[in-house]
Design a protein around this motif. Sequence first.
Motif, short mmCIF file in Angstrom:
data_model
loop_
_atom_site.label_atom_id
_atom_site.label_comp_id
_atom_site.label_asym_id
_atom_site.label_seq_id
_atom_site.Cartn_x
_atom_site.Cartn_y
_atom_site.Cartn_z
N ARG A 29 -0.97 -6.49 2.60
CA ARG A 29 -1.73 -5.25 2.62
C ARG A 29 -1.71 -4.67 4.02
N ASP B 273 0.82 -1.22 0.00
CA ASP B 273 0.00 0.00 0.00
C ASP B 273 0.85 1.27 0.00
N HIS C 207 1.04 3.11 -3.25
CA HIS C 207 -0.17 3.55 -3.93
C HIS C 207 0.06 4.89 -4.61
#
Length: 505
Positions: free
Chosen positions: A268, A234, A237
């Motif tokens: 995650r 993440d 991102h």
Amino acid sequence: MIELTGYSLTIDEFKRICLDLEDITISEASMANVRKSRLAVEDIVSNHQTVYGINTGFGKFSDVIINEEDVEDLQLNLIRSHACGVGALFPEVVSRAMLLLRLNALLKGFSGVRPEVVELLKELVNKQVHPVIPQQGSLGASGDLAPLAHLALVLTGEGKVYSDDGQPVEGKKILTAKSIQPITLKAKEGLALINGTQAMTALGALNYIEAEQLAYDSEWIAALTMEGLGGIIDAFHPAIHKARGFKQQEHVAERMNNWLEGSRLVTRQGEKRVQDAYSIRCIPQVHGATWQTLDYVKEKLEIEMNAVTDNPLIFDDGQLVISGGNFHGQPIALAMDFLKIAVAELANISERRIERLVNPQLNDLPPFLSPKPGLESGAMIMQYAAASLVSENKTLAHPASVDSIPSSANQEDHVSMGTIAARHAGSIIQNARRVLAIECICALQAIEYQGHEKSAPKLQKLWNDFRHIVPTIASDRVFSDDIEAVYHALSPVSETRFENMACYI
């Protein structure tokens, strides 16, 4: 075949000429400029005008007028007396790069050399006759006098060159064997050949090529580490990086996501932990800042590769001859010092990732990745080696450009030390590549413990490729051999005759 104009040489073309040994040619427009500039010098000599570097002494001797019949001796004396380089020799590729850049600068037609000089430089490049040049002895203003003097000696039939098997031999022997006729330097030509920044710029461009490859390699190696540690994807991102606005940071995040696409080893946010350590989470921010530096360095190098850096310069068909300071290496000195810091940071953050791979308190892997912890030490001392290299880099990263020692009886009272900066940058790059080699070895082993079949398809291919270079750690062995094997595999020039292009201090 690449055409030189004096105005358009790029890093990519530089790489093709210097590393791939592509031949060069000279544009006719550039040769016309060279001829016009030479006519201006000949007019100055025939009209008995007094102009620095043409019929005067040099440096502190600039007020000494030289008789017309002594002008040729003046040029040869200049080359011989300035050939004061010491220490280890530059690798052959650096000499080739210096020939190329000195030629390209003369083609702009502001230096007053004869066409014979530029044609001879072209012939040396195309016939791969590369001068033997010691690394140490340049202050970086008035340019790289000592290194370029060793280069210029070869044009006169003196000095040494590299033989086909890479050994230093007498230059005249090789010139004769390759049907190359040396020249007698005429007015201004000696000074035009040695007054410039071509040693630091040649080194700088080669450093850039290596550093760029290192920066790309650091990303997939970091992606392997991400998988070995079950890192949180993440953090890459695109929204995070777009919010900050640095394009280089965004590009690193994009490439990291690309490498990790399809991975079943990364996690995650919240699955295994909420956040990763900075050396994992901040890869785009730290590596991206290094890419910002690389972009800056490339811009400065491509300007300098096409710059006129000798003195004096001849304008308006000889109506205007001006002594200036384009030989001062400050722009490249600062760029190389900046590059040193940026590459050192790639090694610093890599070493911290190595620690996370080997420290059992920071992961769920066997201690030090050892198959038999306690009985066998595994990767324990590889981390020591990485720590030693990054510590050495911190010393080398001290800026060379902040120092200056006056020379020539204080006439030349501020110098750049740019060639020292470039040499130190080369050493940092080699150290950093070895640190990344260690991270690569550790990450390969960590992924093996985690299940390499779960790796992202692109990384799985790299895992398989590098397992042919460095086998699994089934038991303790001499890991120095593995580190060096991966180090050479990561080199952008490992398949050329110039494998050992590193410029160690």
